[in-house]
Design an enzyme around this catalytic site. Structure first.
Site, short mmCIF file in Angstrom:
data_model
loop_
_atom_site.label_atom_id
_atom_site.label_comp_id
_atom_site.label_asym_id
_atom_site.label_seq_id
_atom_site.Cartn_x
_atom_site.Cartn_y
_atom_site.Cartn_z
CG ASP A 354 3.70 76.32 -49.07
OD1 ASP A 354 4.36 76.63 -50.07
OD2 ASP A 354 3.51 77.10 -48.12
NE ARG A 552 12.12 83.41 -46.83
CZ ARG A 552 11.03 83.11 -47.52
NH1 ARG A 552 10.79 81.86 -47.87
NH2 ARG A 552 10.17 84.04 -47.85
N GLY A 633 6.63 78.68 -53.99
CA GLY A 633 6.86 79.91 -54.74
C GLY A 633 8.30 80.36 -54.70
#
Length: 1130
Positions: A354, A552, A633
Site C-alpha cells: 500500500d 494530496r 487508492g
C-alpha cells in the site's frame, strides 16, 4: 417476517464508563430476552465460543487432529505391528517413547495457542443475502447506556417496531427502519453499535438489542483461522510420500531376499530352529516384510515435525527480540504473529505494498492552496536563503495551533485584507467536515477527525482566522475573524468510496442557504457551472504543480440554494432514507441532483511525507531481485510521483508503459519471466485494471507486468488488490508478500503467502489480520534480508542434515540384512535406536538450526544478492534431497562395511575373540555418531558456545548412557532390557576399535570435503564469495546516509477517503456538551491543541517546529483585534 412483542416493563440499571471498552451485548444474558417476553427458542443466546477446545474435548479432538498427519498415523500403525510377536523384532518402547513425546509437545503447544488466542482475525467470506427481514416489536422499553453512576436507565415508550435485515457479516452496511409514534426513522450502519465497540463523546444514549451472541456482526465475521503453509511444508509432504514409497520398495526387496534365503539356506537351520506351525518360505517372507517396516521406520523421522516447530518458534523470538526493528517513538516492537512462515520470508519474490501510511507517514501537513486562480504556499525544501520561505507567524491569533506551519505570507495578507474569495475558501474548510471539537478549557481546542486530511484542513482554517469551535446535531459554531457565528446545519452529504466528495448544506446567521463541497478534482470538475471554465484551467495548472511535489489535493466548490427547492429536496431525501430496498442508489440520485452547477473556489494541497528509509529499503530489496508492486487508492499521477520519490521508478527508465487491453486467449498455467529490452515501469489505474483482470486478458497483463522493473496500480479497490495478489499466486511459482496499514489492505494481506501489517496511523485492522507486524516500512528490509534469509538457510540446513543422519542410520540396517539371513535382526542396540533422535542427535541439530548464520547482518545488507538463492530454492529442493539420499547411501556403506571388515576374524590383545554381535553393534553405532557429528560440524558456518556444548555434550552423553546401560547393575536389575552387559568396557579399550572409528569418520567426510573444495575453487556461489570477502576485509559501514530525492515528473491529484461520519454527526448521538462557550477571541495567550483522529485514517499530527517572527511590514487591518502575546515558551 417474524414479529416479536414485548409487554413487560422493568427498570434496567446500567452504569458503563466510557474509559473502558463497552461490550454492550456481553452484559446481557438470556434473562434479557425474558424481560422482553421474547420466545427464547427464536433467538441465539448471547454466549459466544471463540476457543477451539474445552477441558472435555481437548484430548480426543487434539489427538484426532494430530493423527491426521501422515507421520503420526504411520507410527501409530507401527506400534500396532510391534505388539504382534511374529513380526516385531524391536521392543515396544522404541516406538512408544518417541511417539508419546511428540504428541505431548504438540498438544501442549496447541493448548497454549488456544488459550491465548483472541478474536483478532477478521475473515472475508463471501456475503450471502437472504430475501427476508427481521421485524422486532417493542412495547415501551429501551436500554439506556450511561456513563453517569447511579442513574436509573429506563424509558417507557409507546408501541414501536424495528424492521431490519437478518444477521449477516457485512460490517460496512446495515439496513433497517424504526417505526415509532407513527413516524419512520432510517437505521443504517452509523446507528449500529457493534459488539465490542467503545462509546465516546457522549454521556448517555438509547439502545435496543437487535442481534445477540453468534448472530452479532462481529461473530459472523469471526471465521476459522486461515492456516498458511510454506513451500517447504508442501515439499516435505511430497518427500514423505516418496520416502514411504522407497521404504516399501526396500522392504519388498528384503522380503524377496528372505524368501530366496529360506528356499536355499533355511532348510539347514530347521534342525535346531524349527519353523512354527511348519510355515513355508512365502509366509516367512510376508512376516519379514512387516518386520522390516518396523525396523526401517526411522527413514520417516517422527521427531521431524516437532523439531521444525521448535526451530520456527525460536526464529520467531529472534524477530520479536530484535531491537533494530523496535520503533521507540511509539514503543512498538516487531511482532511475529505466526510461527509457521519464518523460512518463507527468505523466499519472497513479489511484494505488494500500500502507499498511504505504508510508504508514507500518513501525517498530513497543509502546504499549498489555490484560491480564485492564485497559488499560495511554498514547501520547506525551497532554498532557505530566500525570505519568502520564512514560517508565517500566527501569534496574532490566540486560537491558532502553535504547531501549524505555513511558508507564504501573502495568504495571511489576503485574509487580513478581507478578500471575499479567500474568506469563502476558509469558511468552507471550517464548515464542510465531520471533525469533532472538544474544548475543556477556554482556547484549548482538541480536534478528533475521521482522517488526517480533514484534521489538517480544519487546522489550517483555524490558523487563518476561521476557527471551528463546536457543533451540535443541527448547528456548527465557528469564529470568523474574531466574531462568533453559528450556522444551522441542515444536511451532510457524506463521503463514501464511490462519491469521493463531501457536501454540507448550511444556513448562515443572515438566513442564506449554501452548499459547500470538497472532493477529488475530477469529481468536482464534472459538477461545475460553465462559467468556471477559465478558473478551472488555471486551477488545473496549480493542481499539476502541487501534484509534482507529491501533494494530496482536493478541489473546493460551493453554490447558493433556493429555500423552496431545498424544502422539496429535503422531503424527498427523508423518504429515500427510510426505504428498505435500494436505499443507497436512491440517496445517490438525490445527491447528484443537488450537487451540480457548483462554483469553483480553489484547491488544497496536503503533504504526506515518505517514511524514513523507504527509498533505501526499496533499493535494497530491488538489488535482492524482489519485485515491488504498489497497490494504492490514490490517483495515477500522485502514485507515479511517489514511485519516483521512493526510487521505485527511476528517470533512467527507457519508457513508461501504460497498459492497453489486448484480447488474447491462452490456457497457460504458469507464466515464465521474460526479459525486456530495457527498463520499464507499469502504471495502471483501477478502471483499466478491471479489464486487465478479466479472464481473457489476465495472462497478457501478468506477462507485461512481470517484464517491468516496477508496477504501480492506482485507484484500486480492496478487492482488486486481492485479485492482483491472487493472479500472481496463480500463475507464478513465486512467494508473495503483502504489506499495508489499513482496513482496505486486509484482503490483500490475507491473499498473499505472507501478510505484514504496519501498526501506524490507520488503526489495527491490518495488524490483526497479518502474520508479522512492525511500525515502519524500513523494517521490512531487515525482516527479509536478515531474519528471513537466516530462517530459510537454517531450515534448509536442518532438513538436509536431518534426512542425512536418519537415512544413514536406517540404510545400515538394509546392508546388514544381507548378512543376517534377512531375519529382521537390528544392527544397533534397542536403547540406541530409541535415544538416537531424542538424545544423541537432537540438540546439536537444533543448535545449528537456531544459531547458524553464513554471514552477519551487516554483510547481508552489503550484499543483498545473498537473498536470491532462496527465491530459486537452491538450498533445499527435490534435487538437494536426492543428493542427500545418495550421500547417506555412501555413508551407510562405509559405516557398515568398514567396521564389519575390521572386526572380521579379529582378536583382542589377549587373544580373545572380538567378533561378536554386541561388539559389532557398539562399534557401528559409535562410528555412526562420530560421523554424523563431524558432518554437522562441516554444515555449521557460525560456531557459538552453545553449539559447541551441544555437540560435545551429546557425544559425552552417549558414552555416559552407554557405559551405564551396559553395566552389571542395569543387567541385574532388568536382564531382558539390558542384555549388552560389559560390551562397552570390553570393546572401547581396544586400540583397533578407535582406529576403526577414526578411519570410518574420515572416509565418511572425505568426499564432502573434496566436493566442497572443488566447488569453491571452480564454481563458487554468492555465499562462498561473500564469506571469503568477510574473512579478508574489514566490516562494511552499518548503514548508508539518507538520500533525499525529488522528482520533476508531473504528478496528480491524490485523494482517498472512506465512509464518513456525517450521519453520526447529525444524529447527535455522541455529542457531548462543550465545557466552555465563548463568543470570540478572549484568550490571553497562545493555546495548545491536540488531535486524536478516529477511524480508518487516524493519525494526523502537525509538525512541532517553532514559529518564526512575524514579518514587520504586514498591512494592519481589522484583524488587530487578535492580541499578540509574547510568550517565551512559544
Amino acid at each position: 417476517m417474524r414479529r416479536y412483542s414485548c409487554s413487560l416493563l422493568e427498570k434496567v440499571n446500567m452504569c458503563i464508563r466510557l474509559e473502558e471498552s463497552l461490550h454492550f451485548l456481553e452484559t446481557l444474558n438470556p434473562l434479557y430476552f425474558s424481560l422482553f417476553s421474547f420466545p427464547l427458542q427464536l433467538f441465539q443466546t448471547n454466549a459466544i465460543k471463540t476457543s477451539k477446545y474445552n477441558p472435555f474435548t481437548f484430548l480426543p479432538l487434539n489427538l484426532f487432529e494430530q493423527f491426521q498427519r501422515i507421520a503420526n498415523a504411520y507410527f501409530l500403525f507401527l506400534l500396532v505391528l510391534q505388539v504382534i510377536p511374529q513380526i516385531s523384532s524391536l521392543s515396544w518402547f522404541t516406538t512408544v517413547v518417541p511417539l508419546v513425546l511428540v504428541l505431548t509437545v504438540t498438544a501442549l503447544k496447541d493448548a497454549t495457542d488456544d488459550i491465548v488466542s483472541t478474536l483478532e482475525n477478521i475473515s472475508n467470506p463471501n456475503f450471502t443475502h437472504e430475501n427476508k427481514w427481521y421485524k422486532t416489536c417493542f412495547n415501551g422499553l429501551f436500554v439506556i447506556l450511561s456513563t453517569t453512576s447511579n442513574l436509573p436507565c429506563y424509558l417507557s415508550l409507546p408501541q414501536g417496531e424495528v424492521l431490519c435485515e437478518p444477521p449477516n457479516n457485512r460490517l460496512d452496511r446495515f439496513t433497517g427502519t424504526l417505526t415509532y409514534a407513527g413516524q419512520k426513522y432510517p437505521l443504517d450502519n452509523e446507528k449500529i453499535l457493534l459488539r465490542g465497540c467503545t462509546l465516546r463523546n457522549t454521556e448517555w444514549c438509547f439502545g435496543l438489542v437487535l442481534f445477540g451472541g453468534p448472530e452479532t456482526k462481529l461473530m459472523q465475521n469471526c471465521g476459522k483461522t486461515t492456516f498458511k503453509r510454506t513451500s517447504i511444508d508442501r515439499l516435505m509432504n511430497f518427500l514423505v510420500i516418496c520416502i514411504f514409497a522407497f521404504l516399501a520398495f526396500m522392504c519388498i526387496i528384503l522380503a524377496i531376499g528372505n524368501y530366496c534365503w529360506e528356499l536355499n539356506q533355511g532348510s539347514q537351520f530347521i534342525v535346531f530352529l524349527p519353523r512354527q506351525d511348519d510355515n513355508a518360505a512365502g509366509f516367512s517372507a510376508f512376516l519379514t516384510f512387516w518386520s522390516y517396516v518396523i525396523i526401517l521406520n526411522t527413514v520417516v523421522p517422527i521427531s521431524l515435525y516437532v523439531s521444525v516447530e521448535i526451530i520456527r518458534l525460536g526464529n520467531s523470538f529472534y524477530i520479536e527480540w530484535d531491537r533494530k526493528m523496535y520503533y521507540a517513538r511509539k514503543d512498538t516492537p516487531a511482532e511475529a504473529r505466526t510461527t509457521t512462515l519464518n523460512e518463507e520470508l527468505g523466499q519472497i519474490k513479489y511484494i505488494f505494498s500500500d502507499k498511504t501510511g505504508t510508504l508514507t507517514q500518513n501525517i498530513m501537513i497543509f502546504n499549498k492552496c489555490s484560491i480564485n486562480g492564485k497559488s499560495y504556499g511554498t514547501t520547506e525544501d525551497v532554498n532557505p536563503r530566500t525570505s519568502h520561505t520564512e514560517t508565517v507567524d500566527f501569534s496574532f491569533n490566540p486560537l491558532a495551533d502553535p504547531r501549524f506551519m505555513f511558508h507564504d505570507h501573502a495568504l495571511v495578507e489576503a485574509v487580513k485584507l478581507e478578500n471575499p474569495e479567500v474568506h469563502a475558501f476558509f469558511r468552507l474548510l471550517a464548515l464542510c467536515h465531520t471533525v469533532m471539537a472538544e474544548e475543556k478549557k477556554e482556547g484549548e481546542i482538541f480536534y478528533q477527525a475521521q482522517s488526517p486530511d480533514e484534521g489538517a484542513l480544519v487546522t489550517a482554517a483555524r490558523n487563518f482566522g476561521f476557527v471551528f469551535r463546536s457543533r451540535t446535531p443541527d448547528s456548527v459554531s465557528i469564529v470568523e475573524m474574531g466574531q462568533q457565528r453559528s450556522y444551522e446545519l441542515l444536511a451532510i452529504l457524506d463521503f463514501n468510496n464511490v462519491r469521493k466528495r463531501m457536501s454540507v448544506i448550511v444556513r448562515s446567521p443572515e438566513g442564506k442557504l449554501s452548499l459547500y463541497c470538497k472532493g477529488a478534482d475530477t469529481i468536482i470538475y464534472e459538477r461545475l457551472h460553465q462559467s468556471c471554465s477559465k478558473l478551472m484551467d488555471v486551477t488545473t495548472e496549480h493542481l499539476n504543480e502541487f501534484a509534482g511535489d507529491g501533494l494530496r489535493t482536493l478541489a473546493l466548490a460551493y453554490k447558493d440554494l433556493d429555500e423552496e427547492y431545498f424544502n422539496q429536496w429535503k422531503q424527498r431525501h427523508h423518504e429515500a432514507s427510510t426505504e428498505m430496498d435500494d436505499r443507497e442508489s436512491k440517496l445517490d440520485q438525490l445527491y447528484e441532483e443537488i450537487e451540480k452547477d457548483l462554483l469553483l473556489l480553489g484547491a488544497t494541497a496536503i503533504e504526506d511525507k515518505l517514511q524514513d528509509g523507504v527509498p533505501q529499503t526499496i533499493e535494497q530489496l530491488s538489488k535482492a531481485d524482489i519485485k515491488i508492486w504498489v497497490l494504492t487508492g490514490d490517483k495515477q499521477e500522485t502514485a507515479e510521483n511517489i514511485g519516483y520519490s521512493c526510487n521505485l521508478l527511476r528517470e533512467e527508465m527507457t519508457d513508461e508503459v501504460l497498459f492497453v487491453i489486448i484480447q488474447i486467449m491462452t490456457d497457460a498455467k504458469v507464466v515464465t519471466d521474460e526479459v525486456a529490452n530495457g527498463e520499464y515501469g507499469l502504471v495502471i489505474n483501477g478502471h483499466s485494471l478491471a479489464h486487465a483482470l478479466e479472464r481473457s486478458t489476465e495472462l497478457e497483463f501478468l506477462k507485461t507486468a512481470c517484464m517491468c522493473k516496477a508496477v504501480i496500480c492506482c485507484r484500486v479497490t480492496p478487492l482488486q488488490k486481492a485479485q492482483v495478489v491472487e493472479l500472481v499466486k496463480k500463475y507464478k511459482q513465486a512467494v508473495t508478500l503483502a504489506i499495508g496499514d489499513g482496513a482496505n489492505d486486509v484482503s490483500m494481506i490475507k491473499a498473499a503467502h505472507i501478510g505484514v501489517g504496519i501498526s501506524g496511523q490507520e488503526g489495527m485492522q491490518a495488524v490483526l489480520s497479518s502474520d508479522y507486524s512492525f511500525a515502519q516500512f524500513r523494517f521490512l528490509e531487515r525482516l527479509l534480508l536478515v531474519h528471513g534469509r537466516w530462517s530459510y538457510l537454517r531450515m534448509c540446513k536442518f532438513l538436509r542434515y536431518f534426512f542425512y543422519k536418519n537415512f544413514t542410520f536406517t540404510f545400515v540396517h538394509f546392508w546388514y540384512a544381507f548378512f543376517c539371513g534377512f531375519s529382521a535382526q537390528t544392527v544397533y542396540d534397542e536403547w540406541f535406536i530409541t535415544l538416537y533422535n531424542l538424545m544423541y542427535t537432537a540438540l546439536p541439530v537444533l543448535g545449528m538450526s537456531l544459531f547458524d548464520q553464513d554471514v552477519n547482518d551487516v554483510w547481508s545488507f552489503q550484499h543483498p544478492q545473498l537473498y536470491v538463492p532462496g527465491q530459486l530454492n537452491l538450498y533445499f529442493s527435490k534435487k538437494a534431497f536426492f543428493k542427500c539420499a545418495l550421500h547417506s547411501g555412501y555413508s551407510s556403506m562405509v559405516l557398515f562395511f568398514i567396521p564389519y571388515a575390521a572386526m572380521y576374524d579379529t582378536v583382542r590383545d589377549d587373544g580373545k575373540d572380538v567378533a561378536d554381535y554386541q561388539s559389532f553393534a557398539l562399534l557401528t553405532q559409535t562410528c555412526l555418531l562420530f560421523a554424523v557429528s563431524i558432518q554437522l560440524g562441516f554444515e555449521m558456518s557460525y560456531w557459538t558456545a552453545v553449539n559447541t556444548f551441544f555437540v560435545l555434550g551429546s557425544l559425552a552423553m552417549y558414552f555416559v548412557v552407554t557405559f551405564t546401560m551396559y553395566s552389571n547393575g542395569m543387567f541385574l536389575t532388568l536382564p531382558s532390557a539390558f542384555p549388552f552387559i560389559g560390551t562397552a568396557r570390553n570393546s572401547l579399550n581396544q586400540p583397533n576399535i578407535w582406529l576403526t572409528i577414526l578411519l570410518t569418520s574420515i572416509l565418511c567426510v572425505l568426499p564432502v570435503v573434496t566436493y566442497r573444495f572443488l566447488l569453491i575453487q571452480l564454481c563458487p556461489s554468492i555465499n562462498d564469495k561473500v564469506q571469503i570477502e568477510m574473512f579478508h576485509s574489514p566490516p562494511p559501514p552499518t548503514r548508508r546516509t539518507r538520500i533525499r530525492r525529488t522528482s520533476s515528473r508531473r504528478s496528480g491529484y491524490a485523494f482517498s477517503h472512506a465512509q464518513g461520519y456525517g450521519d453520526l454527526v447529525t444524529s447527535g448521538r455522541f455529542l457531548r456538551r462543550p465545557a466552555v462557550r465563548s463568543s470570540g477571541f478572549t484568550h490571553v495567550g497562545r493555546t495548545t491543541t491536540g488531535f486524536s483522529p478516529m477511524g480508518r485514517s487516524a493519525g494526523y499530527s502537525p509538525t512541532g517546529r517553532p514559529q518564526t517572527a512575524k514579518v514587520p511590514d504586514v498591512e494592519v487591518t481589522s484583524l488587530q483585534m487578535y492580541r499578540t502575546i509574547k510568550d517565551p515558551a512559544l
